[in-house]
Design an enzyme around this catalytic site. Structure first.
Site, PDB file in Angstrom:
ATOM      1  N   ASP A 196       0.843  -1.185   0.000  1.00 56.67           N
ATOM      2  CA  ASP A 196       0.000   0.000   0.000  1.00 56.67           C
ATOM      3  C   ASP A 196       0.884   1.243   0.000  1.00 56.67           C
ATOM      4  OD1 ASP A 196      -2.006  -1.831   0.317  1.00 56.67           O
ATOM      5  OD2 ASP A 196      -2.569  -1.214   2.344  1.00 56.67           O
TER       6      ASP A 196
ATOM      7  N   ASP B  52       1.264   4.576   2.043  1.00 58.20           N
ATOM      8  CA  ASP B  52       0.850   5.194   3.301  1.00 58.20           C
ATOM      9  C   ASP B  52       1.167   6.685   3.271  1.00 58.20           C
ATOM     10  OD1 ASP B  52      -0.033   2.849   4.936  1.00 58.20           O
ATOM     11  OD2 ASP B  52       2.021   2.204   4.525  1.00 58.20           O
TER      12      ASP B  52
END
Length: 206
Positions: free
Chosen positions: A131, A133
């Site tokens: 992901d 962040d």
């Protein structure tokens, strides 16, 4: 030296001698290689900072403390906004796509997590399924309609994006604040609890 350290700041200067005697081998190796530690949300003694050590594997995270006087360098998430990565990965592609919008959004933003760690240190931390962040400094309240619009922009890129809104008193996930839930999970060094308003958590019942 820096007078205040915030969650997600990266700090250099910790030495293996500061680690507990029972620290795992991979933790000692990471610190011995000069890798930074990550400031975490936790209470600490005077002149100490609560930090986390990252290992090469996803599950390798170690909570400890370092002395303020040991810190030689600090990199904040917002210092990494325009650092270019040298690998062609979805998280870095998403960062490149989102950068113009975030620069124009009117809030101070930054890169945290694996992307921030890799951009700041040069140590490989990202992989194809990582992901992206991000943090957004929100000293003033963001209403839920704004949060929903911002989340739509983040969800339009080809990589999952996890953004935290950093109020003066703690943090809340953008995805939660943009949701229909009346209460959202609010975190700071003292606690994690459900609140109605992350900018005024002390005025609400637990």
């Amino acid at each position: 030296m820096v007078s205040a350290f915030l969650a997600h700041d990266l700090l250099w200067g910790m030495t293996p001698e500061q680690l507990p005697a029972d620290a795992p081998t991979w933790v000692v190796e990471a610190i011995s290689q000069g890798q930074p530690v990550v400031v975490r949300r936790a209470l600490s003694a005077k002149n100490q900072i609560a930090v986390g050590v990252r290992g090469p594997l996803r599950g390798q995270r170690y909570a400890t403390w370092t002395a303020v006087e040991a810190i030689q360098r600090r990199v904040r998430p917002e210092d990494l906004c325009h650092v270019e990565g040298d690998r062609d990965l979805p998280a870095l592609q998403a960062l490149e796509q989102l950068r113009p919008m975030l620069d124009a959004c009117g809030w101070v933003w930054g890169v945290s997590g694996s992307a921030g760690f890799e951009l700041a240190s040069g140590v490989t931390a990202l992989h194809e399924r990582s992901d992206l962040d991000l943090i957004l400094r929100t000293p003033h309240p963001m209403d839920r309609a704004q949060a929903q619009q911002l989340l739509k922009r983040l969800d339009a890129v080809g990589c999952p994006v996890d953004m935290q809104l950093q109020s003066p008193l703690g943090a809340v996930a953008l995805r939660e604040w943009a949701s229909p839930a009346r209460r959202v999970l609010f975190k700071n060094a003292h606690e994690a609890r459900l609140v109605i308003d992350p900018w005024h958590p002390q005025e609400q019942p637990a």
